[in-house]
Enzyme design. Structure first.
Site, mmCIF file in Angstrom:
data_model
loop_
_atom_site.group_PDB
_atom_site.id
_atom_site.type_symbol
_atom_site.label_atom_id
_atom_site.label_comp_id
_atom_site.label_asym_id
_atom_site.label_seq_id
_atom_site.Cartn_x
_atom_site.Cartn_y
_atom_site.Cartn_z
ATOM 1 N N LYS A 1 5.857 8.063 14.440
ATOM 2 C CA LYS A 1 4.934 7.117 13.794
ATOM 3 C C LYS A 1 3.829 7.869 13.036
ATOM 4 C CE LYS A 1 2.547 3.624 12.669
ATOM 5 N NZ LYS A 1 3.020 2.634 11.723
ATOM 6 N N CYS B 1 -4.257 2.517 8.675
ATOM 7 C CA CYS B 1 -3.201 3.362 9.244
ATOM 8 C C CYS B 1 -3.175 4.739 8.595
ATOM 9 C CB CYS B 1 -1.857 2.685 9.049
ATOM 10 S SG CYS B 1 -1.899 0.978 9.592
HETATM 11 N N1 SAJ Z 1 -1.828 4.429 -2.143
HETATM 12 C C1 SAJ Z 1 -2.068 5.282 -3.222
HETATM 13 N N2 SAJ Z 1 -1.010 5.727 -3.966
HETATM 14 C C2 SAJ Z 1 0.280 5.378 -3.659
HETATM 15 C C3 SAJ Z 1 0.519 4.532 -2.554
HETATM 16 C C4 SAJ Z 1 -0.549 4.079 -1.814
HETATM 17 O O1 SAJ Z 1 -3.220 5.614 -3.533
HETATM 18 O O2 SAJ Z 1 1.173 5.808 -4.388
HETATM 19 C C5 SAJ Z 1 -2.963 3.938 -1.326
HETATM 20 C C6 SAJ Z 1 -3.101 2.418 -1.350
HETATM 21 O O3 SAJ Z 1 -3.807 1.976 -2.465
HETATM 22 C C7 SAJ Z 1 -3.856 2.184 -0.056
HETATM 23 C C8 SAJ Z 1 -3.309 3.273 0.877
HETATM 24 O O4 SAJ Z 1 -2.716 4.239 0.026
HETATM 25 O O5 SAJ Z 1 -5.249 2.364 -0.225
HETATM 26 C C9 SAJ Z 1 -2.293 2.804 1.902
HETATM 27 O O6 SAJ Z 1 -1.421 1.863 1.329
HETATM 28 P P1 SAJ Z 1 0.156 1.833 1.638
HETATM 29 O O7 SAJ Z 1 0.732 0.693 0.900
HETATM 30 O O8 SAJ Z 1 0.738 3.165 1.384
HETATM 31 O O9 SAJ Z 1 0.270 1.634 3.214
HETATM 32 P P2 SAJ Z 1 -0.361 0.606 4.307
HETATM 33 O O10 SAJ Z 1 -1.572 1.240 4.893
HETATM 34 O O11 SAJ Z 1 -0.487 -0.766 3.776
HETATM 35 O O12 SAJ Z 1 0.838 0.601 5.390
HETATM 36 C C10 SAJ Z 1 1.299 1.843 5.913
HETATM 37 C C11 SAJ Z 1 2.832 1.910 5.768
HETATM 38 N N3 SAJ Z 1 3.300 3.262 6.069
HETATM 39 C C12 SAJ Z 1 4.132 3.933 5.231
HETATM 40 O O13 SAJ Z 1 4.514 3.479 4.186
HETATM 41 C C13 SAJ Z 1 4.580 5.286 5.693
HETATM 42 C C14 SAJ Z 1 3.468 0.896 6.720
HETATM 43 O O14 SAJ Z 1 4.881 1.005 6.689
HETATM 44 C C15 SAJ Z 1 2.964 1.147 8.146
HETATM 45 O O15 SAJ Z 1 3.541 0.218 9.075
HETATM 46 C C16 SAJ Z 1 1.469 0.952 8.139
HETATM 47 O O16 SAJ Z 1 0.898 1.941 7.285
HETATM 48 C C17 SAJ Z 1 0.973 1.089 9.576
HETATM 49 O O17 SAJ Z 1 0.669 0.042 10.194
HETATM 50 O O18 SAJ Z 1 0.964 2.203 10.114
#
Ligand code: SAJ
Length: 417
Positions: free
Chosen positions: A209, A263
């Site tokens: 995780k 997360c």
């Molecule tokens: N972000 C970027 N650039 C990107 C992708 C995301 O700057 O290319 C930023 C987003 O704007 C945001 C942050 O990263 O601020 C996180 O967003 P996210 O969509 O990547 O993830 P979360 O936090 O919504 O959900 C994540 C997911 N983990 C992964 O994709 C590895 C989800 O599957 C998990 O279940 C979740 O964390 C969790 O609960 O741990």
């Protein structure tokens, strides 16, 4: 069979509803009175598409009930928060409290599953707390597969905004304290899971995780670092990434204003706290992503300085509009959002008006109240001298480029590339 779910938040509630939708008797336990009352009315206290309808049906049909106290059951699922304390040390006090709440009602044959994101070793720690509280029962750390109680670690991996679909479709890592614990936990999740249950041991599942979210954090940090380098070199970073990604083995993520949510900005610290010597890249990635908001604020200060020189206006007559407050596109979740922090820093520094546009919320978060004016998109486009793009919401991506008259633009998401 009966299932008790401790913690009715973003993970516990959808999971409870998923079991209830398969006609299992589910008792949801939470310390939050508002959550318990809301759920028992068939409503939800969090925002997640399609979850409301699912909970409503589950409660109306009598399969889901919320309460404050755990009761005897065949399976217990713990989905409570694991924040970090000062110094980025993980705080397991909610897990400990959850273990204390279920220990008195454990009966031989019961399965206990920990779902909360945890440092490596947390499941063994939880098992030790349970064993201390119930010396009359046997636990897997002492008697292996023959124990009275089965214990497993099964992390969630659903994406906020798509929880209802991903909860059922995603494959699931099932970390048993023993192979028999893993088999019991797989049987539980197979009640609603369409994805596969992949069995391993508890420590590997815990690390898995943390690894998933650290992988994403490191990759976003790479993109964010590129955006800093490209700004120095006068290169459009989005164009660069689009071109580099045409290589068959390159897949760079998107830079932005920083990393938000509960997360990705948290979990890598669990690895760093336990392995400070080894986790150098993971640690640096956290620092790169956490440093991005300050860099964005500096770019805004440069844009305002240029605006003052070019327009002859006084700083107090300059209006800055920040586009987006949520932690990612097309959601209304403002918690742990870099956009909120950036908007706050700008408004505290700027002597003129700071506007915020966030189509997904009706009110500003408390820390921005009185500091910033929440306004509609057309007003911001009309009144702003300097625009700051922070979240690439659908509504912002749809703005026609000719509608943007501003000369001073800080675009952290490449919407107006
Ligand atoms: N972000 C970027 N650039 C990107 C992708 C995301 O700057 O290319 C930023 C987003 O704007 C945001 C942050 O990263 O601020 C996180 O967003 P996210 O969509 O990547 O993830 P979360 O936090 O919504 O959900 C994540 C997911 N983990 C992964 O994709 C590895 C989800 O599957 C998990 O279940 C979740 O964390 C969790 O609960 O741990």
């Amino acid at each position: 069979n009966k299932i008790v779910v401790v913690g009715l938040g973003y993970i516990g509630l959808p999971t409870a509803a998923a079991f209830a939708s398969r006609k299992k008797q589910v008792i949801g336990v939470d310390v939050n009175r508002h959550a318990v009352e809301t759920i028992n009315r068939g409503e939800i206290h969090i925002v997640e598409p399609d979850l409301g309808a699912m909970v409503k049906v589950a409660v109306e049909n009598g399969y889901l009930t919320a309460t404050h106290k755990a009761e005897a059951a065949d399976a217990f699922l713990i989905a409570v928060p694991t924040p970090f304390k000062e110094g980025h040390e993980p705080d397991l006090s909610y897990v400990q409290a959850a273990a204390a709440s279920i220990a008195p009602v454990l009966q031989p044959g019961a399965l206990v599953v920990l779902e909360s994101t945890c440092p490596v070793g947390a499941t063994e720690q939880m098992a030790a707390w349970l064993a201390d509280a119930r010396p009359d029962l046997t636990f897997p750390q002492h008697t292996g597969d023959d124990a009275d109680i089965h214990i497993a670690y099964c992390p969630e991996r659903v994406l906020p905004g798509q929880v209802v679909v991903e909860l059922v479709k995603n494959d699931r890592v099932i970390g048993g304290m023993t192979p028999s614990c893993a088999a019991h936990a797989s049987a539980l999740y197979k009640i609603f899971l369409e994805g596969e249950c992949v069995e391993t041991d508890a420590r590997t599942a815990e690390m898995c995780k943390l690894t998933e979210n650290s992988f994403r954090d490191v990759n976003i940090a790479f993109a964010n670092e590129l955006s800093l380098i490209c700004a120095e070199q006068g290169i459009n970073v989005w164009e660069l990434i689009r071109l580099a990604n045409r290589h068959p083995r390159v897949n760079i993520l998107q830079p932005g204003p920083g990393v938000g949510g509960h997360c990705i900005a948290v979990d890598p610290w669990f690895i760093v706290a336990q392995n400070p010597q080894q986790a150098r890249l993971i640690h640096t990635a956290r620092l790169v992503n956490d440093g991005k908001p300050l860099w964005v604020v500096d770019r805004v200060k440069m844009a305002v300085a240029d605006c003052l020189v070019q327009s002859g206006k006084r700083a107090s007559d300059v209006t800055i509009a920040c586009f987006g407050l949520a932690f990612k596109p097309d959601i209304d979740d403002l918690r742990e959002s870099p956009a909120v922090g950036i908007t706050e820093m700008i408004a505290q520094w700027h002597s003129g008006t700071t506007l915020a546009v966030e189509p997904n919320v009706a009110a500003l978060p408390p820390r921005l109240t009185g500091l910033v004016t929440l306004t509609e998109l057309p007003t911001a486009l009309r009144e702003a001298d300097v625009v700051v793009m922070l979240v690439d919401h659908r509504a912002f991506r749809a703005i026609e480029p000719e509608k943007i008259k501003q000369q001073w633009i800080v675009d952290t998401k490449g919407v107006w590339r």
